[in-house]
Write an enzyme that holds these catalytic residues in place. Structure first.
Site, short mmCIF file in Angstrom:
data_model
loop_
_atom_site.label_atom_id
_atom_site.label_comp_id
_atom_site.label_asym_id
_atom_site.label_seq_id
_atom_site.Cartn_x
_atom_site.Cartn_y
_atom_site.Cartn_z
N ASP B 105 0.80 -1.22 0.00
CA ASP B 105 0.00 0.00 0.00
C ASP B 105 0.83 1.28 0.00
O ASP B 105 0.37 2.33 0.36
CB ASP B 105 -0.92 0.00 1.23
CG ASP B 105 -0.14 -0.15 2.53
OD1 ASP B 105 1.07 -0.39 2.46
OD2 ASP B 105 -0.75 -0.03 3.60
N GLU B 106 2.10 1.17 -0.39
CA GLU B 106 2.97 2.31 -0.21
C GLU B 106 4.09 2.25 -1.25
O GLU B 106 4.67 1.18 -1.47
CB GLU B 106 3.57 2.21 1.20
CG GLU B 106 4.31 3.40 1.69
CD GLU B 106 4.95 3.11 3.05
OE1 GLU B 106 4.69 2.05 3.64
OE2 GLU B 106 5.75 3.95 3.49
#
Lengths: 367, 393
Positions: B105-106
């Site tokens: 998610d990053e």
């Protein structure tokens, strides 16, 4: 501080030092230039902590004093003023007022005492050397310095004195460049220092072709006075590898070619070499040399070059960039490449190897 | 290094929890905890509604439910998150290939070269947020800056659903009022040490004198000063999956001790380096893969120059990356570790000094390879570094 100075003189002094003023600096004061007005002279100093440059010019000093101002801004202002202009500089409170004709500027300042000047490098020895000699040493070797190598001591140039000889050596681990000069009757102590890459490039920019310069060596710094400019650089604290060990012994097996012909042929072949590895294959026979290159798209180049060669047939691969750098630095109509076998490094020099003050060692590629 | 870069840090907001809320409308607006419900379960993600109760990811589930008894617990669906993550990364790659994923998610994006195509970095950031929302109905927070450090800090400044741009030149000023905890690598212990030297904000760090920094950070003092001023020249390292060689291992019991992690890392570095040497390749980038017990997975990478196939160097680099990650995520038990090499180059160009420099390492590697070739049926077990052996082996 209060003084009058001509644009021309000030611009010259600023130009000499502005290169080391950092754009992204850790300490705000490193964006500034130190101005020191005293005895009819305005001295300017810029530093990035690693390399420091000082220059100066004549000025009419109304009141002596030291201050620092934003270097780029002052430089841009002086550059943009009309030719022949005269500038009046005066410190008013915490601002430096700059006045010229109908233009007025007020620049922020930081105290001179906060500016990190390398005052005394505690020199253990000082020599006077011809400028052209030092300039040549740098020009003939700088391209082989490593860049951001984890072997930090390769990210610079080895300067070495030994008796009547001064020597520069640079290497990135794949190729090595060495250039040396005889200094006549001088008898210098054996000494080795590594000047960081940035210092070498600044020094190259600053040196002219005439006169002499003074080199002082301290434990951690090298300082060079040349004309009106004082250059100081930190030294790389590390041990340069034993470069003598990687210079192959003369085998008597060598080819000689016309330098420009060989260079052009290599440049053309390089176009179709693998863009990343830049590999070319060299086939050398007594009938001539063949240069071959191909890339992942299976495009191919082949060049025939006349050479003098009497050794055994050899097929050897090289990074063409390294060959071109070295051949380009040989100033002679012909160039000699001494070879051993396909796995050993070659040496590039002028044809008469005893007359050669510069040597280039290139490691072959595995084909 | 006068070339200005445009770096984005994109961080999905409460990713796992947001995916669950999206998929089940009944969870929308509710405090949601994703994670195992058992005695040893930990929170893998908490929705923003749950965070208001002081729940944080990596907190034991029991503790989280004590703080927020009304929370809805959901079992993690990692394959599903991976699919959604792929949609998000597709959005990134539609803008630039220079994408460095840090977890599902990053990611960091270097959009410097995309400006001509897609407009200024802030417009690119807006576009990415809009495209992610369209593709996944999820929100992301984006930091835009001239380097990774500041971009990462910026993305956290207006979370969730935020976009913060720190213009080049404003880095030090933007960081100054923030707590030192915003700087990566400054954990609670270091923070206490700093507090006793009256250093609370990054601004305090900026104005700390050289001696104080040296006393507090030793040989890292210069780096800390740079970081405090928002200076960071680390490149965005895009890892292209197709060209990497790696080895990973899932542990039957989560690793808690650093010494156990070192053992595992040494064995993995050995396997990867051996594969590199067998294929006659050198790695220019070394990466580690780290999976926590809650299945959150991270990768960290660094460049190595010159490229390498040395077991020792792979191990040392991997260990440094793991230590850096552990400084950001203290006391996390690990379920899986991996060591990989990418930016592979052929070992065609030998080094002039190669025979001399790490001569010992090279010799050891060669000998190890030779012994293993001879006893090929034993694989790497034929000869192992003592570092990889457990005491009772």
């Amino acid at each position: 501080m209060k003084l009058t100075v001509s644009r021309q003189a000030l611009l010259g002094a600023l130009q000499a030092v502005i290169g080391v003023v950092e754009r992204r600096q850790t300490m705000p004061i490193l964006a500034n230039i130190l101005m020191q007005a005293k005895d009819d002279r305005l001295a300017m100093t810029a530093t990035d902590i690693e390399v420091e440059l000082q220059s100066g010019c004549e000025a009419q000093i109304g009141m002596a004093g030291d201050i620092t101002v934003p270097g780029r801004k002052l430089f841009d202002i002086v550059k943009a003023l009309p030719e022949g202009a005269e500038l009046k500089l005066a410190l008013k409170g915490e601002r430096l007022s700059v006045q010229s004709g109908r233009s007025r500027f007020s620049l922020s300042t930081l105290p001179a005492a906060e500016f990190p000047v390398i005052d005394d490098i505690e020199a253990t020895q000082t020599h006077e050397l011809p400028v052209d000699v030092v300039h040549r040493l740098l020009d003939k070797t700088y391209f082989a310095m490593a860049q951001q190598d984890v072997r930090y001591y390769l990210n610079g140039m080895l300067m070495e004195t030994d008796g009547g000889v001064i020597r520069a050596v640079a290497t990135d681990g794949h190729r090595l460049a060495l250039c040396q000069a005889e200094l006549g009757d001088k008898n210098l102590p054996s000494e080795q220092v590594i000047v960081p890459r940035k210092g070498v490039l600044e020094l190259q920019r600053m040196l002219g072709d005439q006169g002499s310069l003074t080199v002082s060596m301290g434990k951690n710094h090298i300082r060079i006075h040349s004309g009106d400019i004082r250059f100081t650089s930190k030294l790389i604290d590390g041990r340069f590898p034993d470069y003598q060990r990687v210079i192959p012994a003369e085998t008597g097996n060598y080819m000689v070619a016309d330098r420009d012909t060989l260079r052009r042929a290599l440049q053309r072949a390089a176009i179709l070499s693998n863009e990343k590895y830049r590999g070319i294959r060299l086939e050398i026979r007594d009938s001539g040399a063949k240069i071959m290159a191909h890339n992942p798209e299976q495009e191919e180049a082949e060049e025939q070059v006349e050479v003098e060669y009497s050794g055994e047939d050899i097929e050897i691969g090289f990074n063409v960039t390294y060959l071109l750098d070295a051949i380009g630095a040989v100033d002679n109509e012909s160039v000699r490449i001494s070879l051993n076998d396909a796995n050993s490094s070659c040496v590039i020099t002028v044809p008469d190897i005893d007359q050669s003050d510069a040597k280039y060692v290139v490691m072959p590629m595995r084909l | 290094m006068t070339d200005e870069r445009a770096i984005l840090h994109v961080d999905m907001d409460a990713f796992y929890a947001s995916v669950e809320q999206r998929d089940d409308p009944e969870l929308a607006g509710q405090p949601v905890l994703v994670g195992g419900k058992g005695q040893r379960g930990v929170v893998a993600a908490a929705s923003y509604e749950a965070r208001e109760f002081g729940v944080r990811s990596a907190m034991p589930m029991r503790e989280a439910l004590k703080r927020c008894p009304k929370a809805v617990c959901v079992n993690p669906r990692l394959d599903h998150y991976r699919d959604v993550s792929q949609q998000v990364f597709e959005v990134f790659r539609s803008i630039t290939p220079e994408v460095e994923g840090l977890s599902l998610d990053e990611a960091f994006l270097d959009v410097t070269a995309s400006i001509g195509l897609f407009g200024d970095p802030v417009s690119i950031a807006r576009r990415i947020r809009a495209d992610i929302r369209e593709a996944t109905q999820l929100t992301a927070s984006v930091g835009v800056a001239s380097n990774k450090l500041v971009a990462k800090i910026a993305s956290d400044l207006d979370k969730p659903d935020g976009l913060v741009h720190v213009a080049h030149g404003d880095e030090a000023e933007t960081l100054a009022p923030l707590s030192v905890r915003a700087l990566p690598g400054i954990g609670p212990r270091k923070r206490a040490e700093l507090a006793s030297a009256a250093i609370h904000t990054i601004g305090d760090l900026q104005s700390a004198d050289a001696d104080t920094l040296r006393r507090l950070f030793g040989r890292y003092a210069d780096r800390v000063r740079n970081r405090a001023h928002g200076i960071d020249d680390r490149p965005v390292i895009a890892v292209r999956d197709d060209k990497s060689i790696s080895a990973e291992r899932t542990f039957s019991e989560d690793l808690k001790q650093r010494s156990e992690m070192c053992e595992a890392l040494a064995a993995l570095a050995d396997r990867t380096a051996t594969r590199l040497r067998n294929k006659r390749l050198l790695a220019g980038v070394i990466q580690v893969k780290i999976r926590q017990s809650d299945f959150r997975t991270f990768t960290r990478q660094c460049r190595v120059m010159p490229a390498t196939d040395s077991t020792e160097q792979l191990y040392q680099s991997a260990l440094r990356l793991l230590d850096e990650w552990r400084a950001e995520h203290p006391d996390q038990p690990l379920r899986l570790l991996g060591v990989g090499g990418s930016r592979l180059v052929s070992d065609q160009q030998p080094d002039l000094f190669a025979a001399a420099e790490p001569a010992g390492d090279k010799q050891v590697d060669r000998t190890v390879d030779a012994v293993r070739e001879r006893f090929a049926e034993l694989g790497t077990a034929a000869l192992q570094s003592a570092r990889t052996l457990k005491r009772d082996d």
